[in-house]
Design a protein around this motif. Structure first.
Motif, mmCIF file in Angstrom:
data_model
loop_
_atom_site.group_PDB
_atom_site.id
_atom_site.type_symbol
_atom_site.label_atom_id
_atom_site.label_comp_id
_atom_site.label_asym_id
_atom_site.label_seq_id
_atom_site.Cartn_x
_atom_site.Cartn_y
_atom_site.Cartn_z
ATOM 1 N N ARG A 162 -8.314 9.016 3.172
ATOM 2 C CA ARG A 162 -8.883 9.316 1.851
ATOM 3 C C ARG A 162 -7.781 9.534 0.812
ATOM 4 N N THR A 163 -6.705 10.204 1.236
ATOM 5 C CA THR A 163 -5.599 10.445 0.306
ATOM 6 C C THR A 163 -5.019 9.119 -0.168
ATOM 7 N N LEU A 164 -4.815 8.215 0.768
ATOM 8 C CA LEU A 164 -4.263 6.900 0.440
ATOM 9 C C LEU A 164 -5.193 6.160 -0.517
ATOM 10 N N GLN A 220 0.824 -1.214 0.000
ATOM 11 C CA GLN A 220 0.000 0.000 0.000
ATOM 12 C C GLN A 220 0.861 1.269 0.000
ATOM 13 N N ARG A 221 2.173 1.081 0.112
ATOM 14 C CA ARG A 221 3.069 2.223 0.239
ATOM 15 C C ARG A 221 3.014 3.110 -1.004
ATOM 16 N N LYS A 222 2.890 4.403 -0.791
ATOM 17 C CA LYS A 222 2.798 5.347 -1.907
ATOM 18 C C LYS A 222 3.625 6.581 -1.611
ATOM 19 N N THR A 223 4.289 7.091 -2.646
ATOM 20 C CA THR A 223 4.977 8.374 -2.516
ATOM 21 C C THR A 223 4.222 9.392 -3.356
ATOM 22 N N PHE A 224 4.040 10.583 -2.810
ATOM 23 C CA PHE A 224 3.419 11.642 -3.611
ATOM 24 C C PHE A 224 3.968 12.998 -3.176
ATOM 25 N N TRP A 225 3.734 13.998 -4.003
ATOM 26 C CA TRP A 225 4.122 15.369 -3.657
ATOM 27 C C TRP A 225 2.911 16.092 -3.099
ATOM 28 N N LEU A 226 3.102 16.687 -1.934
ATOM 29 C CA LEU A 226 2.075 17.570 -1.383
ATOM 30 C C LEU A 226 2.533 18.994 -1.711
ATOM 31 N N VAL A 227 1.702 19.766 -2.376
ATOM 32 C CA VAL A 227 2.131 21.078 -2.878
ATOM 33 C C VAL A 227 1.326 22.194 -2.208
ATOM 34 N N ASP A 228 2.046 23.107 -1.563
ATOM 35 C CA ASP A 228 1.421 24.275 -0.936
ATOM 36 C C ASP A 228 1.430 25.416 -1.946
ATOM 37 N N SER A 229 0.266 25.906 -2.330
ATOM 38 C CA SER A 229 0.209 26.954 -3.359
ATOM 39 C C SER A 229 -0.094 28.321 -2.750
ATOM 40 N N THR A 230 0.064 29.363 -3.563
ATOM 41 C CA THR A 230 -0.322 30.712 -3.159
ATOM 42 C C THR A 230 -1.830 30.797 -2.971
ATOM 43 N N GLY A 231 -2.544 29.994 -3.751
ATOM 44 C CA GLY A 231 -4.005 30.050 -3.700
ATOM 45 C C GLY A 231 -4.532 31.118 -4.634
ATOM 46 N N ILE A 232 -5.817 31.382 -4.544
ATOM 47 C CA ILE A 232 -6.420 32.410 -5.400
ATOM 48 C C ILE A 232 -7.389 33.271 -4.598
#
Ligand SMILES: Nc1nc2c(ncn2[C@@H]2O[C@H](COP(=O)(O)OP(=O)(O)O)[C@@H](O)[C@H]2O)c(=O)[nH]1
Ligand SMILES: [Mg+2]
Length: 205
Positions: free
Chosen positions: A198-200, A80-92
């Protein structure tokens, strides 16, 4: 290809605090600044500890996060192991901002939105005040509609540790009818377990 989960929402809703504290919750130690490339060269000087990131990115002033910060996350165990990028944005924000660098940061946020594998949309449940539903702006509706039709989507009602925020939740749920609204606090980590689950699930789909 490594999946990208984009954290998006209006200014000051708590995107950066969520990213830093969710990363800590998942056992991560560092965050990559915008110029960091995951291939290696020059990587060291572009890496911040979570504590450094908290000081740099989290602020009551709007637009402290002017470039997307990326964080490599390992989730799950074994198969079940997963790697992902969590990205913090400026937003809108609502409307067109008068500062050119902020407009550029917002257009880069929109580009990221079209590329994201998972959209984590943060709203401030404490900021609705007495006007409640009317206080929810068109930008949140637009993000929600776009992201939902685009792919996996999580809607976080943040700052539920603040007085009165929980009373607003029924109004938020009514406004975003049919979409699960996760009550969270980036500060106290309320809701983090559900977000992780939920992310997983989305990343394994
Ligand atoms: N009480 C409380 N404050 C929060 C929470 N999330 C963010 N904040 C505060 O709200 C302000 C804006 O947060 P920040 O993460 O910089 O927002 P961003 O502009 O969406 O990235 C900062 O002062 C944070 O400390 C939360 O869940 N509870
Ligand atoms: Mg920020």
């Amino acid at each position: 290809m490594v999946m990208e989960a984009l954290v998006i929402g209006k200014p000051n809703v708590g995107k950066s605090l969520f990213v830093v504290n969710f990363a800590a919750y998942l056992g991560m130690k560092e965050i990559h600044s915008p110029r960091a490339d995951s291939q290696g060269s020059g990587r060291k000087k572009n890496v911040l500890t979570l504590e450094e990131a908290r000081h740099k990115l989290v602020s009551p002033k709007s637009y402290r996060t002017l470039s997307p910060y990326r964080l490599e996350i390992d989730l799950g165990e074994g198969k079940q192991r997963k790697t992902f990028w969590l990205v913090d944005s400026t937003g809108i924000c609502e409307g067109v901002h008068h500062q050119v660098d902020i407009r550029a940061a917002m257009s880069s946020t929109l580009r990221l939105l079209t590329q994201a594998d998972l959209v984590i949309h943060v709203i401030d449940a404490a900021a609705l005040g007495s006007k409640r539903l009317e206080a929810m702006g068109a930008v949140d509706d637009a993000i929600c509609h776009y992201a939902q039709s685009h792919g996996p989507y999580l809607l976080l009602a943040n700052k539920t540790d603040k007085p009165g925020a929980s009373d607003n939740l029924p109004y938020v749920r009514e406004h975003f009818a049919g979409i699960p609204v996760i009550a969270v606090s980036a500060l106290t980590r309320r809701g983090f377990r559900e977000i992780k689950t939920r992310t997983l699930r989305y990343l394994n789909a």
